[in-house]
Motif scaffolding. Structure first.
Motif, PDB file in Angstrom:
ATOM      1  N   PRO A 185       6.101   8.534   7.149  1.00 13.39           N
ATOM      2  CA  PRO A 185       7.219   8.276   6.235  1.00 13.39           C
ATOM      3  C   PRO A 185       6.979   6.949   5.519  1.00 13.39           C
ATOM      4  N   PRO A 186       7.573   6.807   4.369  1.00 18.25           N
ATOM      5  CA  PRO A 186       7.393   5.542   3.652  1.00 18.25           C
ATOM      6  C   PRO A 186       8.022   4.394   4.445  1.00 18.25           C
ATOM      7  N   PRO A 187       7.417   3.207   4.397  1.00 14.72           N
ATOM      8  CA  PRO A 187       7.973   2.076   5.140  1.00 14.72           C
ATOM      9  C   PRO A 187       9.332   1.667   4.590  1.00 14.72           C
ATOM     10  N   MET A 211       0.858  -1.170   0.000  1.00 18.55           N
ATOM     11  CA  MET A 211       0.000   0.000   0.000  1.00 18.55           C
ATOM     12  C   MET A 211       0.900   1.227   0.000  1.00 18.55           C
ATOM     13  N   SER A 212       0.655   2.112  -0.879  1.00 16.57           N
ATOM     14  CA  SER A 212       1.473   3.328  -0.945  1.00 16.57           C
ATOM     15  C   SER A 212       0.918   4.373   0.007  1.00 16.57           C
ATOM     16  N   ASN A 213       1.756   5.366   0.304  1.00 14.01           N
ATOM     17  CA  ASN A 213       1.330   6.423   1.221  1.00 14.01           C
ATOM     18  C   ASN A 213       0.156   7.211   0.664  1.00 14.01           C
ATOM     19  N   ALA A 214       0.037   7.273  -0.665  1.00 12.49           N
ATOM     20  CA  ALA A 214      -1.068   8.010  -1.278  1.00 12.49           C
ATOM     21  C   ALA A 214      -2.399   7.316  -1.004  1.00 12.49           C
ATOM     22  N   ASP A 215      -2.369   6.010  -0.811  1.00 11.61           N
ATOM     23  CA  ASP A 215      -3.591   5.244  -0.581  1.00 11.61           C
ATOM     24  C   ASP A 215      -4.011   5.232   0.885  1.00 11.61           C
ATOM     25  N   MET A 216      -3.163   5.700   1.788  1.00 15.02           N
ATOM     26  CA  MET A 216      -3.485   5.666   3.209  1.00 15.02           C
ATOM     27  C   MET A 216      -4.485   6.753   3.554  1.00 15.02           C
ATOM     28  N   THR A 217      -5.343   6.477   4.525  1.00 17.15           N
ATOM     29  CA  THR A 217      -6.353   7.438   4.943  1.00 17.15           C
ATOM     30  C   THR A 217      -5.961   8.154   6.222  1.00 17.15           C
ATOM     31  N   SER A 218      -4.717   8.048   6.648  1.00 16.55           N
ATOM     32  CA  SER A 218      -4.269   8.676   7.878  1.00 16.55           C
ATOM     33  C   SER A 218      -4.156  10.177   7.694  1.00 16.55           C
ATOM     34  N   PRO A 219      -4.632  10.953   8.665  1.00 13.47           N
ATOM     35  CA  PRO A 219      -4.497  12.409   8.557  1.00 13.47           C
ATOM     36  C   PRO A 219      -3.071  12.885   8.844  1.00 13.47           C
ATOM     37  N   VAL A 220      -2.208  11.974   9.278  1.00 14.86           N
ATOM     38  CA  VAL A 220      -0.831  12.316   9.606  1.00 14.86           C
ATOM     39  C   VAL A 220       0.059  11.852   8.461  1.00 14.86           C
ATOM     40  N   ASP A 221       0.998  12.700   8.055  1.00 14.42           N
ATOM     41  CA  ASP A 221       1.942  12.300   7.015  1.00 14.42           C
ATOM     42  C   ASP A 221       2.930  11.308   7.601  1.00 14.42           C
TER      43      ASP A 221
END
Length: 134
Positions: free
Chosen positions: A13-15, A1-11
């Motif tokens: 870092p990439p895994p 899952m890429s960071n663009a697909d995450m629904t977290s309101p917090v930025d």
């Protein structure tokens, strides 16, 4: 899952590297817990084996479980469970009162019941098993 697909309101870092496989993590946890219980709680395995219905197959299960319990007992691996059980019984005795204490506080015969010719036991007034009357 890429960071663009995450629904977290917090930025976030990439895994770093690949994410661990959840099935590998769960199976590792199950194997570690099973090994821990086999080493330190062999009495539960033996108790389960003793409750099985008698048969030729279950005799072998009982023999293996009892043999394993004896091996762990020789290595004193049964001590942690025995200590925790005794601590738990002590806490239960403090909270609910032990059977010995209940026998010490046993209520005498009811004078009204003696006059009427009926007998009444001390357990008639008890609220429930293990509870004190005070």
């Amino acid at each position: 899952m890429s960071n663009a697909d995450m629904t977290s309101p917090v930025d976030l870092p990439p895994p770093d590297g690949e994410e661990p496989h959840p099935l590998l993590w769960a199976s590792t946890a199950i194997v570690v817990a099973t090994g821990f219980l086999l080493l330190f709680n062999a009495s539960a395995l033996r108790g389960w084996a003793f409750e099985l219905e008698p048969s030729s197959q279950n005799e072998r299960v009982v023999a293996v479980a009892d043999g394993w319990y004896q091996k762990t007992e020789i290595l004193y691996l049964d001590r942690p469970v025995a200590a925790m059980s005794s601590w738990w019984l002590a806490v239960k005795a403090l909270e609910f009162g032990s059977a010995d204490e209940a026998a010490d506080r046993e209520i005498g015969p009811d004078p009204v019941a003696v006059e009427e010719g009926t007998s009444r036991s001390a357990t008639d007034d008890a609220e429930g098993p293990g509870f004190s009357l005070q």
